[in-house]
Design a protein around this motif. Structure first.
Motif, PDB file in Angstrom:
ATOM      1  N   GLN A  45     -31.234  35.539  -6.913  1.00 47.36           N
ATOM      2  CA  GLN A  45     -32.620  35.400  -6.455  1.00 47.36           C
ATOM      3  C   GLN A  45     -32.719  34.363  -5.342  1.00 47.36           C
ATOM      4  O   GLN A  45     -33.487  34.539  -4.389  1.00 47.36           O
ATOM      5  CB  GLN A  45     -33.513  35.009  -7.632  1.00 47.36           C
ATOM      6  CG  GLN A  45     -33.666  36.109  -8.679  1.00 47.36           C
ATOM      7  CD  GLN A  45     -34.472  35.647  -9.878  1.00 47.36           C
ATOM      8  OE1 GLN A  45     -34.768  34.461 -10.026  1.00 47.36           O
ATOM      9  NE2 GLN A  45     -34.822  36.573 -10.752  1.00 47.36           N
ATOM     10  N   ARG A  46     -31.931  33.290  -5.460  1.00 47.91           N
ATOM     11  CA  ARG A  46     -31.933  32.295  -4.380  1.00 47.91           C
ATOM     12  C   ARG A  46     -31.351  32.885  -3.095  1.00 47.91           C
ATOM     13  O   ARG A  46     -31.828  32.590  -1.990  1.00 47.91           O
ATOM     14  CB  ARG A  46     -31.157  31.060  -4.828  1.00 47.91           C
ATOM     15  CG  ARG A  46     -31.890  30.214  -5.859  1.00 47.91           C
ATOM     16  CD  ARG A  46     -31.210  28.883  -6.061  1.00 47.91           C
ATOM     17  NE  ARG A  46     -29.987  29.019  -6.842  1.00 47.91           N
ATOM     18  CZ  ARG A  46     -29.949  28.923  -8.168  1.00 47.91           C
ATOM     19  NH1 ARG A  46     -31.059  28.712  -8.858  1.00 47.91           N
ATOM     20  NH2 ARG A  46     -28.812  29.038  -8.811  1.00 47.91           N
ATOM     21  N   VAL A  47     -30.317  33.718  -3.240  1.00 44.08           N
ATOM     22  CA  VAL A  47     -29.762  34.378  -2.062  1.00 44.08           C
ATOM     23  C   VAL A  47     -30.804  35.296  -1.425  1.00 44.08           C
ATOM     24  O   VAL A  47     -30.972  35.324  -0.198  1.00 44.08           O
ATOM     25  CB  VAL A  47     -28.496  35.172  -2.457  1.00 44.08           C
ATOM     26  CG1 VAL A  47     -28.016  36.037  -1.288  1.00 44.08           C
ATOM     27  CG2 VAL A  47     -27.392  34.229  -2.891  1.00 44.08           C
TER      28      VAL A  47
ATOM     29  N   GLY B 104     -31.296  39.784 -24.015  1.00 40.67           N
ATOM     30  CA  GLY B 104     -30.569  40.269 -22.850  1.00 40.67           C
ATOM     31  C   GLY B 104     -31.363  40.105 -21.571  1.00 40.67           C
ATOM     32  O   GLY B 104     -30.806  39.764 -20.520  1.00 40.67           O
ATOM     33  N   ALA B 105     -32.680  40.349 -21.655  1.00 40.07           N
ATOM     34  CA  ALA B 105     -33.510  40.164 -20.462  1.00 40.07           C
ATOM     35  C   ALA B 105     -33.501  38.706 -20.014  1.00 40.07           C
ATOM     36  O   ALA B 105     -33.393  38.415 -18.810  1.00 40.07           O
ATOM     37  CB  ALA B 105     -34.935  40.626 -20.747  1.00 40.07           C
ATOM     38  N   LEU B 106     -33.602  37.781 -20.975  1.00 40.32           N
ATOM     39  CA  LEU B 106     -33.558  36.356 -20.621  1.00 40.32           C
ATOM     40  C   LEU B 106     -32.187  35.978 -20.064  1.00 40.32           C
ATOM     41  O   LEU B 106     -32.082  35.241 -19.075  1.00 40.32           O
ATOM     42  CB  LEU B 106     -33.879  35.511 -21.854  1.00 40.32           C
ATOM     43  CG  LEU B 106     -35.308  35.647 -22.410  1.00 40.32           C
ATOM     44  CD1 LEU B 106     -35.449  34.832 -23.688  1.00 40.32           C
ATOM     45  CD2 LEU B 106     -36.335  35.195 -21.376  1.00 40.32           C
ATOM     46  N   TRP B 107     -31.133  36.501 -20.687  1.00 35.39           N
ATOM     47  CA  TRP B 107     -29.782  36.169 -20.227  1.00 35.39           C
ATOM     48  C   TRP B 107     -29.532  36.715 -18.823  1.00 35.39           C
ATOM     49  O   TRP B 107     -28.977  36.033 -17.958  1.00 35.39           O
ATOM     50  CB  TRP B 107     -28.774  36.738 -21.215  1.00 35.39           C
ATOM     51  CG  TRP B 107     -27.356  36.575 -20.758  1.00 35.39           C
ATOM     52  CD1 TRP B 107     -26.609  35.435 -20.733  1.00 35.39           C
ATOM     53  CD2 TRP B 107     -26.518  37.609 -20.251  1.00 35.39           C
ATOM     54  NE1 TRP B 107     -25.362  35.693 -20.237  1.00 35.39           N
ATOM     55  CE2 TRP B 107     -25.266  37.015 -19.929  1.00 35.39           C
ATOM     56  CE3 TRP B 107     -26.691  38.982 -20.032  1.00 35.39           C
ATOM     57  CZ2 TRP B 107     -24.219  37.755 -19.408  1.00 35.39           C
ATOM     58  CZ3 TRP B 107     -25.640  39.715 -19.516  1.00 35.39           C
ATOM     59  CH2 TRP B 107     -24.419  39.096 -19.211  1.00 35.39           C
ATOM     60  N   VAL B 108     -29.959  37.958 -18.588  1.00 29.46           N
ATOM     61  CA  VAL B 108     -29.778  38.550 -17.260  1.00 29.46           C
ATOM     62  C   VAL B 108     -30.606  37.795 -16.224  1.00 29.46           C
ATOM     63  O   VAL B 108     -30.149  37.555 -15.094  1.00 29.46           O
ATOM     64  CB  VAL B 108     -30.164  40.039 -17.299  1.00 29.46           C
ATOM     65  CG1 VAL B 108     -30.222  40.617 -15.890  1.00 29.46           C
ATOM     66  CG2 VAL B 108     -29.178  40.824 -18.148  1.00 29.46           C
ATOM     67  N   ARG B 109     -31.813  37.400 -16.605  1.00 31.70           N
ATOM     68  CA  ARG B 109     -32.649  36.661 -15.666  1.00 31.70           C
ATOM     69  C   ARG B 109     -32.006  35.332 -15.286  1.00 31.70           C
ATOM     70  O   ARG B 109     -32.005  34.944 -14.112  1.00 31.70           O
ATOM     71  CB  ARG B 109     -34.028  36.424 -16.289  1.00 31.70           C
ATOM     72  CG  ARG B 109     -35.003  35.721 -15.363  1.00 31.70           C
ATOM     73  CD  ARG B 109     -36.376  35.681 -15.975  1.00 31.70           C
ATOM     74  NE  ARG B 109     -37.345  35.103 -15.056  1.00 31.70           N
ATOM     75  CZ  ARG B 109     -38.637  34.991 -15.304  1.00 31.70           C
ATOM     76  NH1 ARG B 109     -39.126  35.435 -16.452  1.00 31.70           N
ATOM     77  NH2 ARG B 109     -39.450  34.466 -14.409  1.00 31.70           N
TER      78      ARG B 109
ATOM     79  N   ARG C  54     -36.051  49.837 -11.464  1.00 27.97           N
ATOM     80  CA  ARG C  54     -35.394  49.838 -10.161  1.00 27.97           C
ATOM     81  C   ARG C  54     -34.756  48.497  -9.844  1.00 27.97           C
ATOM     82  O   ARG C  54     -33.845  48.432  -9.037  1.00 27.97           O
ATOM     83  CB  ARG C  54     -36.398  50.212  -9.068  1.00 27.97           C
ATOM     84  CG  ARG C  54     -36.939  51.635  -9.208  1.00 27.97           C
ATOM     85  CD  ARG C  54     -37.856  51.999  -8.060  1.00 27.97           C
ATOM     86  NE  ARG C  54     -38.344  53.366  -8.177  1.00 27.97           N
ATOM     87  CZ  ARG C  54     -39.161  53.943  -7.297  1.00 27.97           C
ATOM     88  NH1 ARG C  54     -39.573  53.258  -6.247  1.00 27.97           N
ATOM     89  NH2 ARG C  54     -39.557  55.182  -7.465  1.00 27.97           N
ATOM     90  N   THR C  55     -35.241  47.420 -10.423  1.00 24.13           N
ATOM     91  CA  THR C  55     -34.652  46.126 -10.139  1.00 24.13           C
ATOM     92  C   THR C  55     -33.310  46.012 -10.837  1.00 24.13           C
ATOM     93  O   THR C  55     -33.055  46.652 -11.866  1.00 24.13           O
ATOM     94  CB  THR C  55     -35.576  44.991 -10.599  1.00 24.13           C
ATOM     95  OG1 THR C  55     -35.740  45.063 -12.027  1.00 24.13           O
ATOM     96  CG2 THR C  55     -36.938  45.111  -9.945  1.00 24.13           C
ATOM     97  N   LEU C  56     -32.428  45.188 -10.264  1.00 28.49           N
ATOM     98  CA  LEU C  56     -31.119  44.993 -10.872  1.00 28.49           C
ATOM     99  C   LEU C  56     -31.259  44.382 -12.258  1.00 28.49           C
ATOM    100  O   LEU C  56     -30.516  44.744 -13.183  1.00 28.49           O
ATOM    101  CB  LEU C  56     -30.276  44.092  -9.961  1.00 28.49           C
ATOM    102  CG  LEU C  56     -28.859  43.775 -10.453  1.00 28.49           C
ATOM    103  CD1 LEU C  56     -28.064  45.061 -10.628  1.00 28.49           C
ATOM    104  CD2 LEU C  56     -28.161  42.833  -9.483  1.00 28.49           C
ATOM    105  N   ARG C  57     -32.208  43.461 -12.411  1.00 29.07           N
ATOM    106  CA  ARG C  57     -32.428  42.853 -13.725  1.00 29.07           C
ATOM    107  C   ARG C  57     -32.848  43.907 -14.747  1.00 29.07           C
ATOM    108  O   ARG C  57     -32.339  43.939 -15.878  1.00 29.07           O
ATOM    109  CB  ARG C  57     -33.482  41.764 -13.612  1.00 29.07           C
ATOM    110  CG  ARG C  57     -33.732  40.998 -14.911  1.00 29.07           C
ATOM    111  CD  ARG C  57     -34.661  39.841 -14.655  1.00 29.07           C
ATOM    112  NE  ARG C  57     -35.971  40.297 -14.232  1.00 29.07           N
ATOM    113  CZ  ARG C  57     -36.937  39.499 -13.788  1.00 29.07           C
ATOM    114  NH1 ARG C  57     -36.711  38.209 -13.707  1.00 29.07           N
ATOM    115  NH2 ARG C  57     -38.093  39.982 -13.419  1.00 29.07           N
ATOM    116  N   GLY C  58     -33.767  44.786 -14.359  1.00 28.35           N
ATOM    117  CA  GLY C  58     -34.199  45.832 -15.272  1.00 28.35           C
ATOM    118  C   GLY C  58     -33.090  46.815 -15.587  1.00 28.35           C
ATOM    119  O   GLY C  58     -32.935  47.259 -16.732  1.00 28.35           O
ATOM    120  N   GLN C  59     -32.271  47.167 -14.585  1.00 28.03           N
ATOM    121  CA  GLN C  59     -31.178  48.101 -14.828  1.00 28.03           C
ATOM    122  C   GLN C  59     -30.129  47.501 -15.759  1.00 28.03           C
ATOM    123  O   GLN C  59     -29.608  48.194 -16.647  1.00 28.03           O
ATOM    124  CB  GLN C  59     -30.538  48.485 -13.490  1.00 28.03           C
ATOM    125  CG  GLN C  59     -31.452  49.329 -12.605  1.00 28.03           C
ATOM    126  CD  GLN C  59     -30.811  49.652 -11.267  1.00 28.03           C
ATOM    127  OE1 GLN C  59     -29.663  49.283 -11.027  1.00 28.03           O
ATOM    128  NE2 GLN C  59     -31.536  50.313 -10.400  1.00 28.03           N
TER     129      GLN C  59
END
Length: 475
Positions: free
Chosen positions: A195-197, A183-188, A8-13
């Motif tokens: 995340q700051r926003v 990809g997970a690291l790059w997206v993060r 559900r998270t944008l990072r996971g999607q």
């Protein structure tokens, strides 16, 4: 087994989408290369079959008793080459090359039907024989009005294709795992500004914006208009700026209103006291006073007393809003309840008053005079808004953390639309704003302000036949 829910998270999607797209690309590449290799190898088989012609199946049978001159020609034929001769649609001979010699092949009726169905079009066709497995065969017209079929096994092609598929599965699987992690690291890393926003928006949402002076957080620095996250940060900065400006204006307006209420209450105390004094003095006149004049003087005296209470309440609320310090001493809350109940019994003898108090006195730290006023207002509220014969119960309970005072009655209850704002100022149950009860609409507002100033809270629950005000104070 229950199906795992999608991320559900944008990072996971984003990570899942990246891996899914790569998986589709790998699948397409694998299927394409496997089909291309299979087609290439099938073409090579067809070329070999075309080059060999019908030489091997033609040599299978020329006479009823073959001799050394017409034995099957296996020269240049690779192992497992298959040959068959058909005459009038019937297989008369079938053999396969094994170690440069021919061996007859036992054919089933199904095999014979399959061979007889091979068209003589000079094209390769894939068939499966029960004793030999898969073969690529090609049919030619013989010189003796017969049909010659030659074939090569499909096993080398299938093994090569399967080996390619296995290599691709390992390579593509490793690529998917590595791409998923990277990809997970790059997206993060890419979503850190977002995340700051989010953190800044949550910080603003957690501020008590209802009242008081609010210190808004500073603006975000990730506001590059070329990126979507930067655009969101810019919009959030603008929103925070507008909210801060609105809160500043609201605070200034509240301060002006608070100062006005305090100044007006303070200035009104003297003229109201003078009016009340003159009315009392006129009522004490020893001479005869007409009834109409006496009634008017009594009304002036009653209204001046009511106005005095209203001015005092407004001045108290203004001081509490301004954060004026309260007395900080040990207060016997049990004694305050007893005194307030005695006053309530005297003012409302038609109600039945009950006490539920601990055996030992309960003490808190606070302002005795203000707490006495808050308790008295709660009891006065119960007396004012319940019919004669109603039961009012005052309960005091305590634990290690807080003291709880409850005032319950079995009256008609509070209207549902009024329950949410019952602690507001100038809120009355009688919407016609009747003054027959003498209520100023500030009693419960003072209870809320005094309780809040002591670090506590006051709540209400109401239904027809049961209304409970619960006041809690820290020990």
């Amino acid at each position: 087994m229950r199906r795992r829910p999608p991320p559900r998270t944008l990072r996971g999607q984003l990570t899942a989408g990246l891996v899914a797209l790569l998986a589709l690309a790998c699948l397409a590449a694998g299927v394409t290369t496997a089909l291309a290799l299979r087609g290439f190898l099938m073409g090579r088989l067809d070329e070999q079959l075309t080059a060999s012609g019908g030489r091997f199946p033609a040599s299978l049978e020329h006479e009823a008793a073959p001799d050394a001159d017409n034995r099957p020609d296996t020269r240049g034929q690779s192992d497992h080459t298959f040959g068959a001769r058909l005459l009038d649609g019937t297989v008369t001979q079938a053999a396969a090359v094994d170690e440069a010699t021919d061996h007859p092949v036992d054919l089933t009726s199904q095999d014979r039907r399959v061979l007889s169905a091979v068209p003589t079009d000079g094209q390769g066709h894939s068939i499966r024989l029960s004793s030999l497995g898969g073969y690529r065969v090609m049919a030619f017209n013989g010189d003796d009005q017969d049909i010659l079929i030659t074939g090569l096994p499909l096993q080398p092609v299938e093994e090569t294709v399967h080996r390619l598929e296995a290599v691709e599965a390992v390579l593509f699987g490793a690529a998917l795992v590595i791409t998923g992690i990277a990809g997970a690291l790059w997206v993060r890393i890419s979503l850190r500004p977002l995340q700051r926003v989010t953190a800044r928006a949550a910080e603003v949402a957690g501020l008590p914006l209802a009242s008081g002076e609010i210190a808004m957080p500073g603006p975000l620095t990730d506001t590059d208009p070329r990126t979507e996250v930067g655009q969101v940060g810019t919009a959030l900065n603008h929103m925070i700026g507008h909210v801060e400006d609105a809160l500043t204006r609201r605070q200034a307006s509240e301060e002006r209103l608070r100062h006005f209420a305090a100044d007006a209450s303070h200035e009104l105390r003297t003229p109201v006291a003078n009016i009340r004094g003159h009315a009392e003095l006129a009522l004490r006149h020893p001479g005869p006073v007409p009834d109409e004049v006496r009634h008017a003087l009594q009304r002036i005296d009653g209204e001046s007393q009511r106005m005095t209470r209203l001015v005092d309440d407004l001045l108290l609320l203004a001081r509490l809003d301004a954060g004026r310090p309260l007395e900080n001493e040990r207060v016997d809350l049990t004694l305050l309840i007893l005194n307030a109940t005695d006053d309530a019994r005297a003012a409302g003898p038609a109600q039945h008053w009950f006490l539920d108090l601990p055996e030992e006195p309960v003490t808190v730290v606070g302002d005795a005079h203000r707490l006495q006023q808050a308790i008295g207002n709660l009891l006065a509220n119960a007396r004012t808004h319940t019919p004669p014969g109603s039961e009012v119960t005052i309960t005091l309970a305590t634990d290690e953390a807080e003291v709880s005072l409850s005032v319950s009655d079995n009256g008609p209850g509070i209207p549902q639309d009024l329950e949410r704002e019952v602690f507001g100022r100038f809120v009355r149950a009688d919407h016609a704003r009747s003054r027959s009860t003498g209520s100023t609409g500030l009693g419960l507002a003072i209870v809320d302000a005094v309780t809040t100033a002591h670090g506590g809270a006051v709540t209400v629950t109401s239904r027809p036949g049961r209304t409970t005000f619960r006041l809690t104070l820290p020990r």
